[in-house]
Design an enzyme around this catalytic site. Sequence first.
Site, short mmCIF file in Angstrom:
data_model
loop_
_atom_site.label_atom_id
_atom_site.label_comp_id
_atom_site.label_asym_id
_atom_site.label_seq_id
_atom_site.Cartn_x
_atom_site.Cartn_y
_atom_site.Cartn_z
N ASN A 9 -22.16 31.81 -10.09
CA ASN A 9 -23.25 31.43 -9.20
C ASN A 9 -23.88 32.73 -8.68
OD1 ASN A 9 -24.93 30.48 -7.20
ND2 ASN A 9 -23.29 29.85 -5.81
N LYS A 11 -26.45 33.09 -6.97
CA LYS A 11 -27.14 32.89 -5.69
C LYS A 11 -28.54 33.54 -5.76
CE LYS A 11 -22.66 32.85 -3.52
NZ LYS A 11 -21.92 32.78 -2.29
N HIS A 98 -23.60 22.92 -2.77
CA HIS A 98 -22.97 24.18 -2.37
C HIS A 98 -23.02 24.28 -0.83
CE1 HIS A 98 -22.17 28.44 -1.86
NE2 HIS A 98 -21.69 28.44 -3.09
N GLU A 100 -23.64 26.61 1.10
CA GLU A 100 -24.79 27.33 1.65
C GLU A 100 -26.00 26.40 1.74
OE1 GLU A 100 -24.70 30.64 -1.06
OE2 GLU A 100 -22.83 31.30 -0.14
N GLU A 170 -14.50 24.17 -2.94
CA GLU A 170 -14.82 25.48 -2.39
C GLU A 170 -14.61 25.45 -0.87
OE1 GLU A 170 -17.55 27.90 -5.10
OE2 GLU A 170 -18.84 26.74 -3.78
N GLY A 176 -17.31 34.06 -0.18
CA GLY A 176 -17.92 35.35 0.16
C GLY A 176 -17.20 36.10 1.26
N SER A 216 -14.04 33.48 -3.21
CA SER A 216 -13.45 34.82 -3.37
C SER A 216 -12.48 34.91 -4.54
CB SER A 216 -12.78 35.27 -2.06
OG SER A 216 -13.74 35.34 -1.03
#
Length: 254
Positions: A9, A11, A98, A100, A170, A176, A216
């Site tokens: 991904n 991003k 996701h 985010e 996730e 991250g 991560s």
Amino acid sequence: MRKKIVAGNWKMNMDYEQGLSLFSEVVNMAHDEVTGKQHIVVCSPFIHLHSLVQLAKGNIKVSVGAQNAHQAESGAYTGETSAKMIHSTGAEYVILGHSERRQYFGETNELLAKKTDTALANGLKPIFCIGETLQERETNVHFDVIKTQLEEGVFHLSEEQFGQVVLAYEPVWAIGTGVTATSAQAQEIHVFIRKEIAKKYGQELADSTTILYGGSCNAKNAGDLFGQPDIDGGLIGGASLKSRDFIDIAKTFN
Ligand code: PEP
């Protein structure tokens, strides 16, 4: 055997040239070094999709995906990109849900259910993300959160439709942050997810659903994570921006 997938991904990273260069490296390394049956998916910004699909032609190990798609088929939604448009580039996958997008764009389970329907109706395979925040884990509601995300996001699908979906667990606290879920923590949730799928769709479909871990993940911890019986690969953020790191993660399945 379930399909093993290592998905990147990117991003909102990589300008057009950088993206093509990174992807070319990934394709070449996958060709030379990836010897197992694992599949690699690169989910790029929209601007790269068509070109990446052209670069991947002839390489059966690598597919291309987007990171979002609109819930409507088409229309007056300035700035948005439809599932049909994504499919027309030759991309096969789309990341939906996701954290985010849930956090910064207010995407709810209800909206994601619609996006999933539209993606599937237009021939895209959703990589549907679920996972709890740190606060939800600390207050011990993480199983409930994940169950609700499944029930409201994807459990309305028919068996045939659900069979096209890849799930990605996730934990938000691991994305991250450099903090990875332990392999035991991830395996525990993957088992839980598979049990919920079995309750809804039966054991056979549960056993054939690919469930990725994301958060991560790197070349050092991938072996331990992917070695768990219910972890079928990874959704990789930061480490997918370096071809060497990304391919080393994929090679865990060699
Ligand atoms: C992600 O964004 O899906 C992700 C897993 O990111 P990272 O690998 O950087 O934690």
